[in-house]
Write a protein that holds these residues in place. Sequence first.
Motif, PDB file in Angstrom:
ATOM      1  N   LEU A  22     -35.401 -15.945 -64.465  1.00 57.10           N
ATOM      2  CA  LEU A  22     -35.519 -15.125 -63.256  1.00 57.10           C
ATOM      3  C   LEU A  22     -35.306 -15.954 -61.992  1.00 57.10           C
ATOM      4  O   LEU A  22     -34.698 -15.489 -61.021  1.00 57.10           O
ATOM      5  CB  LEU A  22     -36.896 -14.462 -63.219  1.00 57.10           C
ATOM      6  N   SER A  23     -35.788 -17.185 -62.000  1.00 59.64           N
ATOM      7  CA  SER A  23     -35.669 -18.042 -60.824  1.00 59.64           C
ATOM      8  C   SER A  23     -34.223 -18.457 -60.572  1.00 59.64           C
ATOM      9  O   SER A  23     -33.770 -18.509 -59.429  1.00 59.64           O
ATOM     10  CB  SER A  23     -36.554 -19.281 -60.981  1.00 59.64           C
ATOM     11  N   VAL A  24     -33.502 -18.759 -61.649  1.00 57.37           N
ATOM     12  CA  VAL A  24     -32.079 -19.098 -61.487  1.00 57.37           C
ATOM     13  C   VAL A  24     -31.314 -17.904 -60.913  1.00 57.37           C
ATOM     14  O   VAL A  24     -30.499 -18.053 -60.004  1.00 57.37           O
ATOM     15  CB  VAL A  24     -31.468 -19.543 -62.830  1.00 57.37           C
ATOM     16  N   ALA A  25     -31.607 -16.709 -61.426  1.00 55.49           N
ATOM     17  CA  ALA A  25     -30.957 -15.499 -60.904  1.00 55.49           C
ATOM     18  C   ALA A  25     -31.274 -15.316 -59.426  1.00 55.49           C
ATOM     19  O   ALA A  25     -30.401 -14.947 -58.622  1.00 55.49           O
ATOM     20  CB  ALA A  25     -31.410 -14.279 -61.696  1.00 55.49           C
ATOM     21  N   ILE A  31     -27.726 -17.543 -52.763  1.00 54.77           N
ATOM     22  CA  ILE A  31     -26.502 -18.233 -52.334  1.00 54.77           C
ATOM     23  C   ILE A  31     -25.421 -17.224 -51.958  1.00 54.77           C
ATOM     24  O   ILE A  31     -24.709 -17.384 -50.966  1.00 54.77           O
ATOM     25  CB  ILE A  31     -25.992 -19.169 -53.448  1.00 54.77           C
ATOM     26  N   LEU A  32     -25.325 -16.160 -52.744  1.00 54.95           N
ATOM     27  CA  LEU A  32     -24.323 -15.120 -52.501  1.00 54.95           C
ATOM     28  C   LEU A  32     -24.735 -14.164 -51.387  1.00 54.95           C
ATOM     29  O   LEU A  32     -23.991 -13.250 -51.045  1.00 54.95           O
ATOM     30  CB  LEU A  32     -24.080 -14.324 -53.789  1.00 54.95           C
ATOM     31  N   ARG A  33     -25.948 -14.374 -50.836  1.00 58.03           N
ATOM     32  CA  ARG A  33     -26.507 -13.526 -49.772  1.00 58.03           C
ATOM     33  C   ARG A  33     -26.628 -12.070 -50.223  1.00 58.03           C
ATOM     34  O   ARG A  33     -26.431 -11.144 -49.449  1.00 58.03           O
ATOM     35  CB  ARG A  33     -25.673 -13.652 -48.495  1.00 58.03           C
ATOM     36  N   ASN A  34     -26.968 -11.895 -51.486  1.00 58.77           N
ATOM     37  CA  ASN A  34     -27.186 -10.562 -52.050  1.00 58.77           C
ATOM     38  C   ASN A  34     -28.672 -10.237 -51.944  1.00 58.77           C
ATOM     39  O   ASN A  34     -29.514 -10.955 -52.481  1.00 58.77           O
ATOM     40  CB  ASN A  34     -26.728 -10.539 -53.512  1.00 58.77           C
ATOM     41  N   THR A 141     -35.515 -19.044 -45.318  1.00 55.19           N
ATOM     42  CA  THR A 141     -34.612 -18.221 -46.123  1.00 55.19           C
ATOM     43  C   THR A 141     -34.644 -16.774 -45.642  1.00 55.19           C
ATOM     44  O   THR A 141     -33.596 -16.123 -45.507  1.00 55.19           O
ATOM     45  CB  THR A 141     -35.000 -18.285 -47.606  1.00 55.19           C
ATOM     46  N   ALA A 142     -35.845 -16.262 -45.391  1.00 54.43           N
ATOM     47  CA  ALA A 142     -35.984 -14.877 -44.931  1.00 54.43           C
ATOM     48  C   ALA A 142     -35.282 -14.658 -43.596  1.00 54.43           C
ATOM     49  O   ALA A 142     -34.749 -13.570 -43.347  1.00 54.43           O
ATOM     50  CB  ALA A 142     -37.458 -14.509 -44.814  1.00 54.43           C
ATOM     51  N   ALA A 182     -29.078 -25.715 -54.451  1.00 57.02           N
ATOM     52  CA  ALA A 182     -29.376 -25.802 -53.020  1.00 57.02           C
ATOM     53  C   ALA A 182     -28.238 -26.490 -52.270  1.00 57.02           C
ATOM     54  O   ALA A 182     -27.903 -26.104 -51.143  1.00 57.02           O
ATOM     55  CB  ALA A 182     -30.682 -26.554 -52.800  1.00 57.02           C
ATOM     56  N   VAL A 183     -27.643 -27.503 -52.884  1.00 60.18           N
ATOM     57  CA  VAL A 183     -26.485 -28.162 -52.262  1.00 60.18           C
ATOM     58  C   VAL A 183     -25.323 -27.174 -52.148  1.00 60.18           C
ATOM     59  O   VAL A 183     -24.652 -27.090 -51.110  1.00 60.18           O
ATOM     60  CB  VAL A 183     -26.064 -29.404 -53.076  1.00 60.18           C
ATOM     61  N   LEU A 184     -25.094 -26.398 -53.215  1.00 57.30           N
ATOM     62  CA  LEU A 184     -24.043 -25.379 -53.173  1.00 57.30           C
ATOM     63  C   LEU A 184     -24.373 -24.304 -52.138  1.00 57.30           C
ATOM     64  O   LEU A 184     -23.492 -23.821 -51.419  1.00 57.30           O
ATOM     65  CB  LEU A 184     -23.875 -24.738 -54.551  1.00 57.30           C
TER      66      LEU A 184
END
Length: 209
Positions: A22-25, A31-34, A141-142, A182-184
């Motif tokens: 779940l955390s990877v998702a 990253i994709l700003r979804n 992030t928010a 995080a780098v990506l």
Amino acid sequence: MNDTLVLLGFTTTPLELLGFVLSVATVVLTILRNHWGWFFAIVSSATYGVVFAGARLYGDAGLQGVFIAASIWGWWQWLRGAEGRPLPVTRLTRPGWIASLAGWAIGFVALSAFLKAFTDTDVPHMDGFLTAGSLLGQLLTAKKKIENWHTWIVVDVLYVGLYVYKGLHLTAILYAVFVVLAVLGLRAWTAAARADAAPPAGVPVAGGV
């Protein structure tokens, strides 16, 4: 869900494995700003709250409850936070940097003192430092600030060592993956900020011909 199992040579539990996925998702969608990444953040935080409590990482366990509340707020921010429109990606100002670092320092001192005085954790200072940093990262992030990724890189690198020490090896691997993501994310959001700041096609730039 807390029965021990061995996966690829690492000791883990089904609950920790679920939190891993779940955390990877969550991070990939961020990253994709979804905005659906916030839903996964809520579920993964609830999962890891149980995992961390079992490992006596009480700062991290309590942090998950804050993350759930912050994720609900962040979800709204991403969808409606800019005067009813989705937020653009932006950078912190100099005062923003100062306030962020000061907040991290104050949070570290307060949380470390609380954890040392009122819990049986054996890592109050590291737990307090990383809990405060994670709160800052969640806030940035928010608000779609690029600097959230700088914060997460520092926090995630240190978390790898902490989770190895606590025997949460799968979670340590997860946070090593988080460092790479995080780098990506930093690269992707930097490009997005340039795109968001660029004038619409056909609109002349001030001072231009």
